[in-house]
Every structure is written in C-alpha cells, then in structure tokens.
Scaffold this motif. Structure first.
Motif, PDB file in Angstrom:
ATOM      1  N   CYS A   1     -36.804 -21.708  -0.001  1.00 63.75           N
ATOM      2  CA  CYS A   1     -36.380 -20.302   0.441  1.00 63.75           C
ATOM      3  C   CYS A   1     -35.705 -20.350   1.601  1.00 63.75           C
ATOM      4  O   CYS A   1     -36.447 -20.791   2.323  1.00 63.75           O
ATOM      5  CB  CYS A   1     -37.430 -19.344  -0.065  1.00 63.75           C
ATOM      6  SG  CYS A   1     -37.967 -19.195  -1.787  1.00 63.75           S
TER       7      CYS A   1
ATOM      8  N   HIS B   1     -32.716 -12.892   0.923  1.00 65.03           N
ATOM      9  CA  HIS B   1     -33.480 -13.929   0.605  1.00 65.03           C
ATOM     10  C   HIS B   1     -32.521 -14.812  -0.391  1.00 65.03           C
ATOM     11  O   HIS B   1     -31.689 -14.098  -1.190  1.00 65.03           O
ATOM     12  CB  HIS B   1     -34.732 -13.561  -0.283  1.00 65.03           C
ATOM     13  CG  HIS B   1     -35.433 -14.426  -0.818  1.00 65.03           C
ATOM     14  ND1 HIS B   1     -36.659 -14.616  -0.169  1.00 65.03           N
ATOM     15  CD2 HIS B   1     -35.336 -15.368  -1.859  1.00 65.03           C
ATOM     16  CE1 HIS B   1     -37.321 -15.653  -0.847  1.00 65.03           C
ATOM     17  NE2 HIS B   1     -36.419 -16.201  -1.784  1.00 65.03           N
ATOM     18  N   VAL B   2     -32.461 -16.286  -0.116  1.00 64.23           N
ATOM     19  CA  VAL B   2     -31.848 -17.072  -0.805  1.00 64.23           C
ATOM     20  C   VAL B   2     -32.738 -18.096  -1.627  1.00 64.23           C
ATOM     21  O   VAL B   2     -33.514 -18.680  -0.436  1.00 64.23           O
ATOM     22  CB  VAL B   2     -30.791 -17.631  -0.008  1.00 64.23           C
ATOM     23  CG1 VAL B   2     -29.680 -18.797  -0.954  1.00 64.23           C
ATOM     24  CG2 VAL B   2     -29.692 -16.694   0.505  1.00 64.23           C
ATOM     25  N   HIS B   3     -32.607 -18.465  -2.707  1.00 63.24           N
ATOM     26  CA  HIS B   3     -33.273 -19.490  -3.300  1.00 63.24           C
ATOM     27  C   HIS B   3     -32.628 -20.674  -3.133  1.00 63.24           C
ATOM     28  O   HIS B   3     -31.585 -20.902  -4.091  1.00 63.24           O
ATOM     29  CB  HIS B   3     -33.552 -19.243  -4.848  1.00 63.24           C
ATOM     30  CG  HIS B   3     -34.113 -17.713  -5.131  1.00 63.24           C
ATOM     31  ND1 HIS B   3     -35.093 -17.509  -4.628  1.00 63.24           N
ATOM     32  CD2 HIS B   3     -33.520 -16.673  -5.897  1.00 63.24           C
ATOM     33  CE1 HIS B   3     -35.543 -15.955  -5.084  1.00 63.24           C
ATOM     34  NE2 HIS B   3     -34.383 -15.859  -5.744  1.00 63.24           N
TER      35      HIS B   3
HETATM   36 NI    NI Z   1     -36.801 -17.680  -3.153  1.00 61.70          NI
END
Ligand code: NI
Length: 140
Positions: free
Chosen positions: A98, A90-92
């Motif tokens: 996201c 997961h990458v913000h």
């Molecule tokens: Ni995120």
C-alpha cells in the motif's frame, strides 16, 4: 584524513541493485562516498528546520498491509496525532503493498517525531517526510 569507522548494513538484493544504479548514475566513486553524502544531506536538512517552526508537510509511506497489526498501528498513531493529520490518501499498489500519503500540519519537531514513529514500524518499506511549506518561506 579524519578517522573513519566501518559498519555493516543489511539490504535486500533488489534494494542494493537499485542503490548501485543510483551510485553509477550520480558517478559516485564508491558506495561509501554515496552513503556519506546521503547521510550528510539528511542531517543538514534535519538541522536546518527548527523544531518550533509551523510547517505543512507530506509523509509518504509504502508498506506491507499483510504485516500483522501494522495497519491498526498506523491508524492508531494517526488518531493519536489527530491535530497534525490534515488528510490521508491511500493507494493499493499491488496485492501486498500500500502507498499512503499523509498531509500533516504543525510544528516541524512534532511532525518529524510523528513521521519517525510511523516510518520505523515493522513492515514499512519506505517513508519520506517532505516539507511543502513553512510560514517563514511564504512571501510577506
Ligand atoms: Ni491498500
């Protein structure tokens, strides 16, 4: 020429600008030609992969994490398909968006079905399922 059918598509202006840039870069004479090409390519790819074939794939999603219930729906679906989910990254991306990369393993048909369930949720901007390997493509 075979009969053609017209249909309309609603797009965000930025997405249409991006699409027009894509068409120019690939020298498509018209948007219709580009859409036909993309649809044929996608349908051919779908047909090529047999549903019963064991594959490893990645599903990349870009979504709006502010969208009501979306994060819990994404999690629920991944838990529902726990046998197929190998790993998730997961990458913000920014305040709203996201990026999630889900590594999946299992029968191609099951993975496609799961990908369809995830990427058609409201608030998901993009979804791409990429088959990384299949048993039949490995050297003997
Ligand atoms: Ni995120």
């Amino acid at each position: 020429m075979s009969q053609v059918v017209r249909f309309s598509v609603s797009l965000e202006p930025e997405l249409l600008e991006d699409f027009d840039r894509y068409c120019r870069a690939r020298h498509y004479p018209t948007r219709s030609e580009a859409v036909r090409h993309l649809i044929r390519e996608k349908l051919t790819q779908e047909a090529w992969e047999a549903d019963e074939q064991e594959v490893t794939a990645t599903l990349t999603l870009v979504y709006d994490h502010h969208r009501s219930q979306l994060v819990s729906k994404l999690l629920d679906l991944q838990h529902h398909h726990v046998e197929q989910v190998v790993s998730t990254m997961h990458v913000h991306l920014d305040h709203h968006r996201c990026l999630e990369v889900i590594v999946l393993r299992g029968k191609a048909g099951r993975l496609r079905q799961m990908a369809d369930e995830l990427q058609t949720l409201k608030g998901v901007y993009q979804g791409h399922l990429v088959v990384a390997s299949s048993k039949t493509s490995l050297p003997a």
